[in-house]
Design a protein around this motif. Structure first.
Motif, PDB file in Angstrom:
ATOM      1  N   LEU A   1       1.367   2.817   5.670  1.00  0.00           N
ATOM      2  CA  LEU A   1       2.376   3.837   5.903  1.00  0.00           C
ATOM      3  C   LEU A   1       2.987   4.348   4.609  1.00  0.00           C
ATOM      4  CD1 LEU A   1       4.240   5.507   7.730  1.00  0.00           C
ATOM      5  CD2 LEU A   1       5.711   3.485   7.945  1.00  0.00           C
ATOM      6  N   ASP A   2       3.184   3.481   3.622  1.00  0.00           N
ATOM      7  CA  ASP A   2       3.906   3.901   2.423  1.00  0.00           C
ATOM      8  C   ASP A   2       3.066   4.721   1.459  1.00  0.00           C
ATOM      9  OD1 ASP A   2       2.289   1.816   1.681  1.00  0.00           O
ATOM     10  OD2 ASP A   2       3.831   0.707   0.587  1.00  0.00           O
ATOM     11  N   THR A   3       1.736   4.711   1.629  1.00  0.00           N
ATOM     12  CA  THR A   3       0.868   5.453   0.709  1.00  0.00           C
ATOM     13  C   THR A   3      -0.156   6.350   1.401  1.00  0.00           C
ATOM     14  OG1 THR A   3      -0.800   3.695   0.601  1.00  0.00           O
ATOM     15  CG2 THR A   3       1.041   3.580  -0.973  1.00  0.00           C
ATOM     16  N   GLY A   4      -0.475   6.075   2.656  1.00  0.00           N
ATOM     17  CA  GLY A   4      -1.528   6.806   3.352  1.00  0.00           C
ATOM     18  C   GLY A   4      -2.916   6.272   3.061  1.00  0.00           C
ATOM     19  N   ALA A   5      -3.021   5.197   2.290  1.00  0.00           N
ATOM     20  CA  ALA A   5      -4.333   4.631   1.952  1.00  0.00           C
ATOM     21  C   ALA A   5      -4.997   4.067   3.199  1.00  0.00           C
ATOM     22  CB  ALA A   5      -4.169   3.539   0.903  1.00  0.00           C
ATOM     23  N   ARG A   6      -6.293   4.364   3.366  1.00  0.00           N
ATOM     24  CA  ARG A   6      -7.032   3.889   4.517  1.00  0.00           C
ATOM     25  C   ARG A   6      -7.497   2.454   4.321  1.00  0.00           C
ATOM     26  NH1 ARG A   6     -10.684   9.128   4.969  1.00  0.00           N
ATOM     27  NH2 ARG A   6     -12.355   7.577   4.957  1.00  0.00           N
TER      28      ARG A   6
END
Length: 437
Positions: A338-343
Motif C-alpha cells: 500500500l505504501d509504495t504500490g510495489a507488486r
C-alpha cells in the motif's frame, strides 16, 4: 399493524442485512458468524432460484426481503450486435422485491425506459435500502424512492430531464450514497456532477462540480482531517467535498482515459487509493489536521497491457494490513504494498484460470480470516489472500455466465451476503444458497 411488524423485523435482522453496494458499511466486509469454512461435497444447499431479466445490478437484502433491478427489452426490438454501439432500444426497467426465504415475489415496479447506452443488458446500481425506503438508480438516470413494504413510488427524478445530464457511454452507474438525511448521487449535467437530495422528499439540497462526464465511481464518504469528506472521482479529477454543503475541500486533477473511473475509492488509515483501467493507480496521504491531501505515489503506465501497479476496472480493491488485493486489467489478481504500490504476487487462478483475458473479473468480499470471491464464470470461491500467496480453499459453480456484452459470456453482478446466505444473479435468474456452518 403491517408497518409495526416491518419495523420490528428491521430491528431484529439489521445485523444480517446487506442493504447497499458493498454491504452494511460499504466496505466489502461480511461480518456474520457461523459461516462455512469450506463448501460441502456437491456445493452449498440452494434454497431457491427465481427467473429474472437482464442487468448488472447486485441485490440488496434487508428485513428478509431481496431488492434488485432488471430489464426487459420491448418485443421486436433488436439489441446491437456490437455491444459498444449505442442504439435506441425500447423496453422497461423493473424494481423487484422478493421474499428472502422463499424467492416469492412480493411486489414489482415497472417503468418505460428506452436505452441509449453501450452495454445495454440492464441497470447497473445496487438498490439502497434504509428506514422502510428503497432508492434505485436506473441506467438512463431514473432515480426512484419507493416504499420498501409495497413498492409505491414516493418521489422520483429524471437526471436527463431535471439536470440536463447526458447518458454516459456505459449508463448511469454510480451507486447512490446515504449520509444522514442526504441521498448523494452521481448525476452529470452543468454544475451537477454530484447532487444531494433530501432522502424523504427528493428536494435538492445542493449540487456540485462541472466535468465532461460524471464517470462511474460511486460517491464515497470518509473521515479525515477532523471532518467528514465526500470523495468524488470523475474522469477529470479526484475531489473532496463538504457533504453538508457540497463545497470543495481539495482537488487533484487527473485525466482518465475513456471516462473509466469505476472502482470504489478505498481508505486505509490516512491513505486513500484509486485504481483505473488505463491510467493505473494513485494513492493519496490525507492530512491529519485539516481536509487536504498530497499524492503519495502513482503508477506510470497508461497501458491496459503493460501495467505497473494495479489497473482495476470492475472490481473494487481490498486493503488489509498494509497490502492491496485487487484484480488488474486482464484478470490478474494481485497483491501490492500500500505504501509504495510495489507488486508482490499475481495469479489468474481466481479469474480466468491460466491466462490473461481483457476485463476478466472477480469481486472480493472479506469474511473473518478469508475471502469470498465471486468471479465472472459464476463461481463462488473461498480463499485466503496474504502477502505470501493466494490460497484457494473451496470453489462451487452457482450460476452460468449469461451476459455477452464483452464478447464472451460473463457474470458481472456483485453478490449480496445476508442471513448466512449468498444471493447471486445473472441475466436469467437469481439464486439463494445457504452458507451456514
Amino acid at each position: 399493524m403491517r408497518a409495526l411488524l416491518f419495523l420490528l423485523t428491521s430491528v431484529v435482522l439489521h445485523a444480517d442485512d446487506w442493504p447497499q453496494w458493498l454491504g452494511p458499511q460499504r466496505d466489502a466486509v461480511w461480518r456474520e458468524t457461523g459461516i462455512v469454512e469450506s463448501f460441502p461435497e456437491g456445493g452449498p444447499k440452494v434454497l431457491w432460484r427465481v427467473k429474472i431479466g437482464g442487468g448488472y445490478t447486485g441485490p440488496a437484502v434487508v428485513d428478509g426481503r431481496v431488492y434488485l433491478m432488471d430489464r426487459q427489452v420491448a418485443a421486436k426490438e433488436s439489441v446491437p450486435g456490437n455491444a459498444f454501439a449505442r442504439g435506441i432500444i425500447a423496453g422497461t426497467e423493473r424494481v423487484l422485491c422478493l421474499d428472502a426465504a422463499t424467492g416469492a415475489k412480493l411486489w414489482e415496479h415497472v417503468y418505460d425506459c428506452t436505452y441509449t447506452m453501450s452495454y445495454s443488458t440492464g441497470p447497473r446500481c445496487t438498490p439502497l435500502v434504509s428506514g422502510g425506503k428503497v432508492w434505485t438508480l436506473g441506467a438512463e438516470g431514473n432515480l426512484l424512492c419507493l416504499d420498501a413494504l409495497n413498492g409505491k413510488v414516493l418521489w422520483s427524478h429524471d437526471f436527463k430531464t431535471d439536470y440536463g445530464a447526458k447518458t454516459p457511454m456505459w449508463g448511469f452507474a454510480g451507486h447512490p450514497l446515504l449520509d444522514g438525511q442526504r441521498l448523494i448521487c452521481l448525476c452529470g449535467g452543468p454544475g451537477s456532477v454530484a447532487v444531494a437530495f433530501d432522502k424523504d422528499t427528493g428536494k435538492e439540497l445542493w449540487r456540485a462540480l462541472d466535468a465532461r462526464e460524471p464517470g462511474y465511481a460511486p460517491p464515497t464518504m470518509i473521515e479525515a482531517g477532523g471532518v467528514k469528506q465526500l470523495i468524488l472521482w470523475h474522469p477529470q479529477s479526484v475531489s473532496s467535498l463538504d457533504p453538508a454543503t457540497g463545497k470543495l475541500f481539495w482537488l487533484h486533477p487527473w485525466e482518465v482515459r475513456a471516462g473509466l473511473t469505476v472502482a470504489t475509492p478505498r481508505l486505509a488509515g490516512d491513505l486513500l487509493l484509486f485504481s483505473s483501467f488505463y491510467t493505473s493507480s494513485k494513492c493519496f496521504k490525507l492530512d491529519a489536521a485539516k481536509p487536504e491531501a498530497q499524492l503519495l505515489w502513482e503508477g506510470k503506465s497508461f497501458s491496459e497491457k503493460n501495467t505497473d501497479t494495479l489497473h482495476s476496472l470492475i472490481s473494487t480493491p481490498f486493503i488489509e494490513d498494509g497490502h492491496i488485493y485487487g484484480v488488474c486489467s486482464y484478470g490478474q489478481l494481485r497483491c501490492l504494498k500500500l505504501d509504495t504500490g510495489a507488486r508482490i504476487w499475481e495469479t489468474f487462478a481466481a479469474t480466468t484460470g491460466d491466462k490473461p483475458v481483457r476485463w476478466a473479473n472477480a469481486f472480493l468480499i472479506k469474511h473473518e480470516d478469508r475471502f469470498f470471491l465471486a468471479n465472472e464464470h459464476g463461481d463462488l470461491i473461498i480463499a485466503k489472500l496474504t502477502p505470501k500467496s493466494y490460497e484457494e480453499i473451496s470453489r462451487v459453480s452457482l450460476l452460468k455466465p449469461t451476459t455477452t456484452d464483452p464478447r464472451r459470456a460473463v457474470v458481472w453482478s456483485h453478490p449480496a451476503f445476508a442471513s448466512k446466505c449468498v444471493f447471486m444473479r445473472n441475466d436469467e435468474e437469481i439464486v439463494c444458497a445457504s452458507l451456514a456452518k
